[in-house]
Design an enzyme around this catalytic site. Structure first.
Site, PDB file in Angstrom:
ATOM      1  N   HIS A 156       3.926   1.404   2.401  1.00 35.48           N
ATOM      2  CA  HIS A 156       5.115   0.701   1.913  1.00 35.48           C
ATOM      3  C   HIS A 156       5.813   1.538   0.835  1.00 35.48           C
ATOM      4  CE1 HIS A 156       2.626  -3.026   3.011  1.00 35.48           C
ATOM      5  NE2 HIS A 156       3.700  -3.164   3.739  1.00 35.48           N
ATOM      6  N   HIS A 169       0.863  -1.185   0.000  1.00 32.80           N
ATOM      7  CA  HIS A 169       0.000   0.000   0.000  1.00 32.80           C
ATOM      8  C   HIS A 169       0.901   1.237   0.000  1.00 32.80           C
ATOM      9  CE1 HIS A 169       1.099   0.160   4.198  1.00 32.80           C
ATOM     10  NE2 HIS A 169       0.541  -1.015   4.439  1.00 32.80           N
TER      11      HIS A 169
HETATM   12  P1  AMP Z   1       4.689  -5.190   6.599  1.00 35.55           P
HETATM   13  O1  AMP Z   1       4.532  -5.545   5.164  1.00 35.55           O
HETATM   14  O2  AMP Z   1       3.413  -4.951   7.316  1.00 35.55           O
HETATM   15  O3  AMP Z   1       5.624  -6.127   7.330  1.00 35.55           O
HETATM   16  O4  AMP Z   1       5.403  -3.782   6.617  1.00 35.55           O
HETATM   17  C1  AMP Z   1       6.628  -3.587   5.968  1.00 35.55           C
HETATM   18  C2  AMP Z   1       7.199  -2.246   6.409  1.00 35.55           C
HETATM   19  O5  AMP Z   1       6.284  -1.221   6.066  1.00 35.55           O
HETATM   20  C3  AMP Z   1       7.394  -2.168   7.935  1.00 35.55           C
HETATM   21  O6  AMP Z   1       8.595  -1.469   8.211  1.00 35.55           O
HETATM   22  C4  AMP Z   1       6.190  -1.388   8.372  1.00 35.55           C
HETATM   23  O7  AMP Z   1       6.394  -0.675   9.572  1.00 35.55           O
HETATM   24  C5  AMP Z   1       6.012  -0.437   7.205  1.00 35.55           C
HETATM   25  N1  AMP Z   1       4.640   0.065   7.177  1.00 35.55           N
HETATM   26  C6  AMP Z   1       3.500  -0.655   7.158  1.00 35.55           C
HETATM   27  N2  AMP Z   1       2.421   0.155   7.174  1.00 35.55           N
HETATM   28  C7  AMP Z   1       2.903   1.423   7.214  1.00 35.55           C
HETATM   29  C8  AMP Z   1       2.309   2.719   7.249  1.00 35.55           C
HETATM   30  N3  AMP Z   1       0.992   2.887   7.272  1.00 35.55           N
HETATM   31  N4  AMP Z   1       3.114   3.799   7.267  1.00 35.55           N
HETATM   32  C9  AMP Z   1       4.466   3.651   7.268  1.00 35.55           C
HETATM   33  N5  AMP Z   1       5.098   2.475   7.224  1.00 35.55           N
HETATM   34  C10 AMP Z   1       4.331   1.368   7.196  1.00 35.55           C
END
Ligand code: AMP
Length: 282
Positions: free
Chosen positions: A37, A34
């Protein structure tokens, strides 16, 4: 843009870049990408010669097998979104075997207590899984800088500790939380929310914002009680925890102290979908 599935292919590609003196920015993700990311990826593009994005739903960090099975997987559109950002992105989409080898096991980490707070309490083993997969991925990708969202603030602090413990030269960079216009923090799990849950979920950030407003004048106990009260009669959202904690050690507090930085952390269930968020208070 290259999409690699094999460890040896990406290791070779990265080694060539490093020999050429190129910097590598790394954004580890579990996919279902999204704009949150993509903000991380864009920052990495700005600050590095090449960017590696990994897409890997890491089984060892899921304490709930149903959550693992239901985690959204949208590889095709993820790759397409990334290809629009830059042609200079390497996407790494490994199988568990490529990451872990024959034995998919978590290492037991001592993150000096950071792992025992909040998410650590409610998701046993989660941070051992996160630490283990990131150690493997960092070894494979050899990043100059790695980018993590403050959305998972506890994870960000733990990854900084991991780099210290494992003596890794990677620079860990935290990025602000990306939100919908209504304040809901973007999350891959939001894709699983139904209409009613989507309508109810912006309350989470509204509450965090109010706590930030009240932080100067109200006691911690008053704020804790007020937050619990907001969820008491909510038919859609169920509060799992709300804590005001020191940034340094993530321990929740009963009283505020001078010259100390605090954040408020919250975890909420909308049906079976677990949402987390946090906010800087001072
Ligand atoms: P995930 O795919 O959920 O493991 O997230 C991958 C990276 O994206 C991690 O470092 C998360 O903290 C970051 N992330 C996920 N959602 C957000 C968001 N809304 N804003 C900023 N970073 C995000």
């Amino acid at each position: 843009m290259h999409v690699y599935e094999k460890r040896r292919d990406i290791v070779f590609s990265v080694a060539t870049l490093l020999i050429e003196g190129k910097t590598i920015g790394f954004v580890p993700t579990m996919g279902a990408l999204h704009n949150g990311h993509l903000a991380l990826v864009n920052r990495a593009i700005k600050e590095n010669d090449t960017v590696v994005v990994s897409i890997f739903v890491n089984p060892t960090q899921f304490n709930n097998s149903e959550d693992l099975v239901n985690y959204p997987r949208t590889l095709e559109s993820d790759v397409e979104l990334l290809s629009k950002l830059s042609t200079n992105i390497i996407v790494f989409v490994p199988t568990p075997k490529e990451v872990y080898g024959e034995e998919m096991m978590s290492k037991n980490y001592d993150f000096e207590g950071l792992e025992n707070e909040m998410e650590g309490k409610f998701r046993p083993g989660h941070f051992n899984g996160v630490g283990t997969v990131l150690k493997h991925l960092f070894d494979i990708v050899s990043p100059t800088r790695a980018y993590f969202g403050e959305k998972d603030f506890q994870q960000l602090q733990i990854v900084k500790k991991l780099a210290e413990i494992e003596n890794m030269s990677v620079q860990i960079i935290g990025c602000p939380i990306f939100r919908e216009d209504n304040g809901l923090a973007l999350s891959s799990r939001n894709k699983r929310l139904n209409k009613k849950q989507l309508q109810a979920s912006p309350l989470i950030y509204k509450i965090l914002k109010q706590v930030k407003k009240d932080f100067g004048t109200k006691s911690v106990l008053e704020m804790n009680e007020w937050v619990s009260e907001q969820f008491k009669n909510d038919e859609i959202l169920e509060l799992e925890y709300f804590e005001i904690a020191k940034i340094s050690d993530l321990k929740s507090i009963k009283e505020k102290q001078k010259d100390t930085k605090y954040r408020a952390f919250i975890a909420v269930f909308a049906g079976k979908i677990r949402l987390i968020d946090n906010i800087a208070l001072n």
